[in-house]
Design an enzyme around this catalytic site. Structure first.
Site, mmCIF file in Angstrom:
data_model
loop_
_atom_site.group_PDB
_atom_site.id
_atom_site.type_symbol
_atom_site.label_atom_id
_atom_site.label_comp_id
_atom_site.label_asym_id
_atom_site.label_seq_id
_atom_site.Cartn_x
_atom_site.Cartn_y
_atom_site.Cartn_z
ATOM 1 C CG HIS A 15 -2.337 1.397 -0.257
ATOM 2 N ND1 HIS A 15 -1.326 1.968 -0.857
ATOM 3 C CD2 HIS A 15 -2.710 0.580 -1.385
ATOM 4 C CE1 HIS A 15 -0.830 1.545 -1.814
ATOM 5 N NE2 HIS A 15 -1.748 0.389 -2.435
ATOM 6 C CB CYS A 62 4.350 2.804 2.377
ATOM 7 S SG CYS A 62 2.666 3.163 2.608
#
Length: 286
Positions: free
Chosen positions: A182, A276
């Site tokens: 990501h 996250c």
């Protein structure tokens, strides 16, 4: 167990660094590396995760956030969902709108249903109109500018759809290197004028462009693998970071930030760290 929200709570985030007032976490109750879905998991597959240690580290993180004035809500855990701890991926907030992600990996699809049920139970509105793969770890908000990672998890079509939904925002697509999960694994905005960047993880043009927007603190390859960029800004120039990334932490301190070092060694084994593991619902200046 879910925790009651403050009465008349509103959703609002316009950047990555204002004071974190409301956040969603999920404890790593069922965390394990079972079906490998990223390179970090592959690296730690043999050792896997010490769940008791992971739970303690996550609890310490939660207690720290609460001690700093953040109200923490927890989604219910489900035994079959071993990636639930990474709540950032299942949604993202842009100003007063919470978008529910469309997860790329089928194994993570049920996580968004848990979030949707919780939002409905708490009478909180959400937007689920994006019909192509998009995950919150690829979305970074800075005022009217939205940085989005074009990765295996977030499609070009989804980026275009988000621009249509947000015509008054500037969507900046950042192409990620093939092995990067990501955008927040290589870029995190930690202050109004400062960002952590792993230059080798994004295309050169994007890196040069980022340097026109921010004072860049470069992250090394070793620090990137150890989730160095995946810190969490909680407001008042305070950053939550791993104690192992000492050199990076000193750079942030030299740039004027206060670094809170919290052990998270078991959580990072599955491919994510502090950013996250948080889904901010509300950030406010001050």
């Amino acid at each position: 167990m879910t925790k009651a929200l403050p009465e008349n709570m509103t959703i609002y985030c316009e950047n990555e660094y204002d004071a974190l007032q409301e956040v969603i976490l999920v404890p790593p109750t069922n965390m394990k590396i079972e079906e490998v879905i990223n390179e970090t998991q592959e690296h730690y597959l043999k050792d896997n995760i010490n769940r008791d240690k992971a739970l303690q580290q996550h609890h310490d993180f939660k207690l720290f956030l609460e001690s700093e004035g953040t109200h923490v809500s927890e989604l219910p855990t489900k035994e079959e969902l071993n990636e639930q701890v990474y709540t950032r991926d299942i949604g993202f907030v842009i100003e007063d709108t919470l978008f529910i992600s469309l997860m790329k990996e089928e194994v993570r699809h049920p996580e968004t249903a848990v979030l949707r049920d919780w939002l409905q139970q708490n009478n909180l509105q959400y937007n689920a109109t994006i019909s192509s793969a998009i995950e919150g770890g690829d979305v970074l908000v800075d005022g009217k500018t939205i940085w989005i990672g074009n990765s295996h998890r977030t499609s070009r079509k989804a980026i275009q759809q988000l621009q249509q939904v947000l015509p008054n925002h500037y969507i900046r697509s950042v192409k990620l290197r093939e092995d990067i999960l990501h955008l927040d694994c290589v870029l995190t905005i930690i202050g109004e004028h400062t960002a952590l960047v792993y230059p080798a993880g994004i295309d050169k043009a994007a890196y040069q462009y980022l340097k026109t927007w921010y004072t860049v603190i470069e992250v090394t390859e070793e620090e990137q693998f150890a989730m160095g960029p995946n810190v969490l800004a909680i407001g008042n120039n305070t950053i939550v970071s791993l104690p192992e990334n000492r050199a990076l932490n000193r750079k942030m301190e030299q740039a004027g930030f206060k670094v809170a070092e919290i052990a998270f060694s078991e959580i990072i084994k599955s491919g994510g760290s502090f950013r996250c593991c948080t889904l901010p619902l509300k950030r406010m200046e001050g």
